[in-house]
Design an enzyme around this catalytic site. Structure first.
Site, PDB file in Angstrom:
ATOM      1  N   ASP A  37      -3.073   1.273  -5.493  1.00  8.25           N
ATOM      2  CA  ASP A  37      -2.744   1.260  -4.060  1.00  8.25           C
ATOM      3  C   ASP A  37      -2.079  -0.040  -3.623  1.00  8.25           C
ATOM      4  O   ASP A  37      -2.100  -1.033  -4.337  1.00  8.25           O
ATOM      5  CB  ASP A  37      -4.048   1.347  -3.253  1.00  8.25           C
ATOM      6  CG  ASP A  37      -4.581   2.754  -3.193  1.00  8.25           C
ATOM      7  OD1 ASP A  37      -3.896   3.664  -3.658  1.00  8.25           O
ATOM      8  OD2 ASP A  37      -5.699   2.921  -2.667  1.00  8.25           O
ATOM      9  N   LYS A  59       0.290   3.616   0.388  1.00 10.39           N
ATOM     10  CA  LYS A  59      -0.779   3.693   1.392  1.00 10.39           C
ATOM     11  C   LYS A  59      -0.886   2.387   2.145  1.00 10.39           C
ATOM     12  O   LYS A  59      -1.829   1.626   1.984  1.00 10.39           O
ATOM     13  CB  LYS A  59      -2.145   3.963   0.732  1.00 10.39           C
ATOM     14  CG  LYS A  59      -2.392   5.384   0.382  1.00 10.39           C
ATOM     15  CD  LYS A  59      -3.852   5.614   0.566  1.00 10.39           C
ATOM     16  CE  LYS A  59      -4.268   6.985   0.136  1.00 10.39           C
ATOM     17  NZ  LYS A  59      -5.709   7.077   0.101  1.00 10.39           N
ATOM     18  N   MET A 175      -9.708  -2.324   9.339  1.00 14.49           N
ATOM     19  CA  MET A 175      -8.587  -1.571   9.937  1.00 14.49           C
ATOM     20  C   MET A 175      -8.615  -1.622  11.465  1.00 14.49           C
ATOM     21  O   MET A 175      -8.307  -0.641  12.126  1.00 14.49           O
ATOM     22  CB  MET A 175      -8.637  -0.099   9.484  1.00 14.49           C
ATOM     23  CG  MET A 175      -8.506   0.080   7.986  1.00 14.49           C
ATOM     24  SD  MET A 175      -8.784   1.785   7.443  1.00 14.49           S
ATOM     25  CE  MET A 175     -10.561   1.864   7.350  1.00 14.49           C
TER      26      MET A 175
HETATM   27  N1  SAH Z   1     -11.862  -0.277   0.102  1.00 12.95           N
HETATM   28  C1  SAH Z   1     -11.416  -1.455   0.799  1.00 12.95           C
HETATM   29  C2  SAH Z   1     -11.080  -1.179   2.241  1.00 12.95           C
HETATM   30  C3  SAH Z   1      -9.911  -0.297   2.442  1.00 12.95           C
HETATM   31  S1  SAH Z   1      -9.573   0.012   4.130  1.00 12.95           S
HETATM   32  C4  SAH Z   1     -12.458  -2.535   0.680  1.00 12.95           C
HETATM   33  O1  SAH Z   1     -13.571  -2.291   0.194  1.00 12.95           O
HETATM   34  O2  SAH Z   1     -12.177  -3.666   1.067  1.00 12.95           O
HETATM   35  C5  SAH Z   1      -8.245  -1.102   4.440  1.00 12.95           C
HETATM   36  C6  SAH Z   1      -8.691  -2.254   5.290  1.00 12.95           C
HETATM   37  O3  SAH Z   1      -9.462  -3.165   4.529  1.00 12.95           O
HETATM   38  C7  SAH Z   1      -7.572  -3.093   5.844  1.00 12.95           C
HETATM   39  O4  SAH Z   1      -7.011  -2.510   7.002  1.00 12.95           O
HETATM   40  C8  SAH Z   1      -8.300  -4.363   6.193  1.00 12.95           C
HETATM   41  O5  SAH Z   1      -9.029  -4.245   7.365  1.00 12.95           O
HETATM   42  C9  SAH Z   1      -9.292  -4.443   5.050  1.00 12.95           C
HETATM   43  N2  SAH Z   1      -8.818  -5.291   3.952  1.00 12.95           N
HETATM   44  C10 SAH Z   1      -8.630  -4.954   2.673  1.00 12.95           C
HETATM   45  N3  SAH Z   1      -8.259  -6.010   1.927  1.00 12.95           N
HETATM   46  C11 SAH Z   1      -8.217  -7.053   2.778  1.00 12.95           C
HETATM   47  C12 SAH Z   1      -7.935  -8.427   2.644  1.00 12.95           C
HETATM   48  N4  SAH Z   1      -7.602  -8.970   1.465  1.00 12.95           N
HETATM   49  N5  SAH Z   1      -8.022  -9.212   3.739  1.00 12.95           N
HETATM   50  C13 SAH Z   1      -8.376  -8.729   4.927  1.00 12.95           C
HETATM   51  N6  SAH Z   1      -8.641  -7.431   5.123  1.00 12.95           N
HETATM   52  C14 SAH Z   1      -8.580  -6.606   4.067  1.00 12.95           C
END
Ligand code: SAH
Length: 515
Positions: A37, A59, A175
């Site tokens: 992704d 995505k 998000m």
């Molecule tokens: N499965 C992922 C989340 C996916 S949803 C997890 O466990 O982290 C996607 C959201 O995750 C983004 O919109 C943001 O809010 C957050 N996100 C993912 N990686 C990030 C990062 N490196 N820094 C800040 N927010 C992050």
């Protein structure tokens, strides 16, 4: 029997490639297909075997998805049924707002075997890398993960903002950037103190990380003014105040500095590792390729008469590496070097030599060809038989000085430097967008080849492209190549080693934070 495939749903962690699990990395190392992704850092793909198929399925919030979820599910099923080891790599943890559950339900329905490897979710990573302990005995006993993707005004919302506002301790919203104004409004409306501290962290655990802090009242404006865009997390709660003391990641000496490292492809990226340890964002450009010489006939003849030499001189890491490569190919080893004394140009070369079982007899106090010549002259070289295995293209100063002092010198190439065809457009964009803070050079050939890669029309354009960019050179010879090209050297270590180079860069930025 037909080989049966399997899908491994693997959490890639939040962005820092060091935060994948050991299990996840070992699966990447034997993957045949990797479906990844937008948020799964591409830095992890270096673990994947070269012949594996890599499929990017995109995505990115708000941007047209590269593949629909149905297409992704079908892709996983198809590859597994074709007998492949499939790694489905997802940002953070696959089961936390990652649709991991949905993908596995589809696999189950299709009768495909699967396993799941958890990952460090971005919420804990963002908190950690922003210096915010998400729980703390003095402030909160609970933490809640929420999706901010849902429109909080919609009637059928799954999120009970009323209860969350006062019933939960620390809140972490994934998000949520687009809906930030409505999220804070809901929390305040339902009783959370408007003065509650809030942090927003973008691209957590990457060199691109940015974080801002405010309160429920102010954070919407703070985020707007700082132009913080997704992906970012919102952390709400008193624990945010601890950042003042605990922030460590963004305080590192080179945090946020974009540094170009020009190196040879085969060279260990010791410099990159060293700079990254201080938080630098390194872009590696391979400007030269080290390759064997076309013919080893001349060199092989010298190997036959190693015992006749009084000295063997190694003037670079690669001369050591290629010397032993060929020595071993000829069925010889370190025992064949028991006659001559061995001199090296510097400490790193001596260290490398030791890994082949040999201690250098002489390391000059100045790590250059001139320094080495001087140290040898001090010992007296008249009538001495000296062998210098080295690069095809190298400076003549060392052999000439030694010959001048009455030595018999044999120079034989063991490797050569070839310029690499680089991506000129990408490297130019880095400079035209003024993104680069510093360029590092570790040899004169890296200077030459970098300039070839940049391909400035004339001196004026070169100056323009490199305006404001600082230059670090490992030693005086490299520095001279920089100044010969009309550029200025800003950082140069006293000792010509990678460790000293890293320290010099750190010192340079530590003395004056405005640089
Ligand atoms: N499965 C992922 C989340 C996916 S949803 C997890 O466990 O982290 C996607 C959201 O995750 C983004 O919109 C943001 O809010 C957050 N996100 C993912 N990686 C990030 C990062 N490196 N820094 C800040 N927010 C992050």
């Amino acid at each position: 029997m037909k080989k049966t495939g399997k899908v491994y749903l693997v959490g890639a962690g939040p962005g820092d490639p060091g935060l994948i699990t050991v299990r996840g990395k070992s699966l990447l190392e034997r993957a045949e297909v990797v479906v990844y992704d937008y948020l799964a850092t591409t830095k992890l793909l270096k673990h994947v075997p070269a012949d594996a198929e890599l499929i990017y399925v995109g995505k990115k919030g708000g941007v047209k998805h590269t593949y629909t979820q149905e297409e992704i599910n079908q892709m996983l099923v198809d590859h597994a049924q074709a007998g492949k080891v499939v790694v489905r790599l997802k940002g953070g943890d696959p089961f936390i707002f990652g649709r991991g559950g949905e993908e596995l339900e589809e696999l189950y329905a299709a009768g495909v075997a699967f396993e799941v490897v958890p990952g460090v979710t971005s919420a804990t990573a963002a908190a950690t890398y922003a210096g915010i302990p998400i729980t703390h005995r003095d402030y909160t006993a609970s933490v809640t993960f929420i999706t901010g993707h849902e429109d909080p005004t919609k009637k059928s919302s799954n999120i009970n903002w009323e209860k969350l506002a006062t019933g939960a301790g620390t809140l972490v919203v994934y998000m949520g950037i687009k809906n930030l104004p409505t999220i804070v409004e809901n929390l305040i409306k339902h009783g959370r103190d408007p003065k509650t501290p809030v942090a927003v962290v973008r691209w957590a655990s990457t060199p691109e990380q940015r974080s801002v802090v405010g309160t429920l009242e102010t954070i919407t404006d703070v985020v707007k003014n700082a132009d913080i865009k997704p992906p970012a997390l919102i952390i709400v709660g008193e624990v945010v105040n601890l950042r003042d003391t605990i922030d460590w990641y963004e305080k590192r000496a080179l945090f946020g500095k974009r540094i170009i490292v020009t190196r040879t492809r085969e060279q260990a990226s010791e410099l990159v590792l060293g700079l990254e340890e201080y938080g630098a964002n390194c872009l590696e450009y391979s400007t030269i390729n080290i390759v064997p010489v076309e013919s080893y006939d001349a060199f092989d003849e010298e190997l036959e008469r190693l015992k006749e030499y009084h000295w063997i001189l190694f003037t670079s890491l690669n001369s050591v590496k290629y010397f032993f490569k060929r020595l071993y190919e000829k069925g010889m080893d370190a025992r064949d070097l028991n006659g001559p004394d061995i001199a090296v140009v510097g400490k790193s070369t001596a260290d490398l030599l030791l890994t082949y079982g040999l201690n250098a007899d002489l390391i000059p106090s100045t790590f250059t060809g001139e320094g080495l010549a001087e140290s040898l002259l001090d010992q007296g070289v008249e009538g001495r038989n000296i062998f210098i295995p080295r690069a095809k293209q190298a400076r003549e100063i060392l052999p000439e000085t030694l010959r001048g002092a009455g030595a018999q010198v044999t120079v034989t190439p063991v490797y050569q430097n070839c310029p690499v065809e680089g991506d000129k457009a990408t490297i130019r964009a880095e400079f035209t967008d003024h993104k680069v803070d510093m360029i590092t050079f570790t040899s004169s050939s890296t200077v030459r080849n970098f300039l070839t890669l940049l391909d400035a029309e004339n001196q004026e354009e070169l100056q323009q492209l490199l305006q404001g960019v600082k230059i670090a050179a490992i030693g005086p010879i490299t520095a001279k190549s920089v100044t010969d090209n009309g550029l200025e050297v800003h950082v140069q270590p006293d000792q010509f080693t990678i460790t000293d180079m890293v320290d010099a860069v750190v010192d340079y930025y530590s003395c004056d934070s405005s640089k």
